[in-house]
Design a protein around this motif. Structure first.
Motif, PDB file in Angstrom:
ATOM      1  N   LYS A 119       9.932  78.455 -59.970  1.00 54.49           N
ATOM      2  CA  LYS A 119      10.415  79.608 -60.929  1.00 54.49           C
ATOM      3  C   LYS A 119      10.402  78.874 -62.276  1.00 54.49           C
ATOM      4  O   LYS A 119      10.394  79.732 -63.337  1.00 54.49           O
ATOM      5  CB  LYS A 119      11.913  79.757 -60.617  1.00 54.49           C
ATOM      6  N   GLU A 239      16.321  82.991 -68.071  1.00 49.41           N
ATOM      7  CA  GLU A 239      17.039  84.103 -68.124  1.00 49.41           C
ATOM      8  C   GLU A 239      16.450  84.675 -69.484  1.00 49.41           C
ATOM      9  O   GLU A 239      16.357  86.009 -69.402  1.00 49.41           O
ATOM     10  CB  GLU A 239      18.575  83.730 -68.424  1.00 49.41           C
ATOM     11  N   GLU A 242      13.142  86.351 -69.122  1.00 42.72           N
ATOM     12  CA  GLU A 242      12.940  87.226 -68.068  1.00 42.72           C
ATOM     13  C   GLU A 242      13.572  88.747 -69.087  1.00 42.72           C
ATOM     14  O   GLU A 242      13.084  89.696 -68.846  1.00 42.72           O
ATOM     15  CB  GLU A 242      13.861  87.363 -67.010  1.00 42.72           C
ATOM     16  N   LYS A 246      11.761  92.186 -69.876  1.00 39.92           N
ATOM     17  CA  LYS A 246      12.385  93.303 -69.651  1.00 39.92           C
ATOM     18  C   LYS A 246      12.349  94.351 -70.953  1.00 39.92           C
ATOM     19  O   LYS A 246      12.137  95.374 -70.697  1.00 39.92           O
ATOM     20  CB  LYS A 246      13.915  93.161 -68.963  1.00 39.92           C
TER      21      LYS A 246
END
Length: 266
Positions: A119, A239, A242, A246
């Motif tokens: 990841k 974080e 991401e 978004k």
């Protein structure tokens, strides 16, 4: 001087985290020794390299043991995947002259760790991601200093990435940055770095001491804590990454909705 005895790691720790050949002292097999490890009957949860996903592994009851002239005692823990018993994991241990070591395992620590590390590829990039994998791989072979070198490179790359962004800000003082030590640079970059990194900027000093001063053994002992700190920094960056993705997606969708006159089906 009496020998100093330490508690052995749990079965989970010694199988899934402890590098090969790290030494643990024991005084008596049934008192402060490896009896609990040898007789372990529980389960472990880790990545099955054949299933391609995490699974619960159950230990086989009668693991082999051998005793060569009462000087070397070798035993193993063999685990079966709960999804497919043909998928196995093996951990081999050696007890000799009061020292217990893990001397072999399949899959390797790197094989077990990589699925959880993938990841971070999107925030590290391919080259730095490979360096993270190499750092973990080196520790499995008892190379602590080399592992610290790779972690320090990763740390420096994170700082340089923040520096690149900060240099675009109006009023940025490049000369002040160039003259600063690393901890001062991190303070200057605080608006472009994860809070955990800023609050724990002494990590770079720890990595540098490891590269230049500590022994292989000392680096190996410190590696789990340093690796955890690096991963926490990467978690913060992931974080943020991401969230930005978004935000871009939401803005694009709202713009398309507005252009269509507000009709969701247009």
């Amino acid at each position: 001087m009496d020998a100093k005895f330490i508690d052995l790691p749990s079965a989970k720790e010694i199988c899934l985290s402890v590098p090969l050949y790290e030494e643990f002292q024991y005084d008596n097999e049934k008192q402060n020794g490896f009896f609990a490890l040898e007789q372990f009957e529980g389960t472990l949860d880790f990545h099955c390299t054949e299933c391609g996903k995490h699974s619960v592994f159950t230990v086989r009851k009668n693991n082999y043991a051998s005793n060569s002239h009462y000087t070397h005692y070798i035993f193993s823990l063999l685990f079966h995947c709960s999804r497919n018993k043909a998928h196995q994991a093996l951990f081999v241990f050696r007890a000799h002259k009061g020292i217990l070591q893990k001397i072999g395992q399949i899959p390797s620590l790197v094989d077990l760790a990589l699925p959880d590390l993938r990841k971070y590829r999107q925030v590290l990039g391919e080259n730095r991601f490979k360096e993270l994998a190499r750092a973990i791989g080196l520790t499995t072979h008892g190379v602590g200093i080399g592992a610290f070198v790779y972690l320090r490179r990763i740390f420096e790359s994170l700082i340089e990435g923040a520096h690149t962004e900060a240099s675009k800000d109006s009023g940025w003082d490049e000369n002040a940055y160039t003259r600063s030590r690393m901890d001062e640079r991190i303070a200057l970059l605080k608006d472009h770095l994860p809070n955990f990194l800023v609050q724990n900027r002494s990590l770079y000093g720890i990595l540098s001491v490891g590269v230049h001063t500590l022994s292989e053994t000392e680096c190996l002992a410190a590696f789990p804590a340093v690796r955890l700190a690096i991963e926490l920094i990467l978690d913060d960056l992931l974080e943020q990454h991401e969230r930005q993705a978004k935000l871009k997606s939401a803005a694009k969708s709202l713009a398309a909705l507005k252009a269509s006159g507000g009709r969701a089906d247009a």
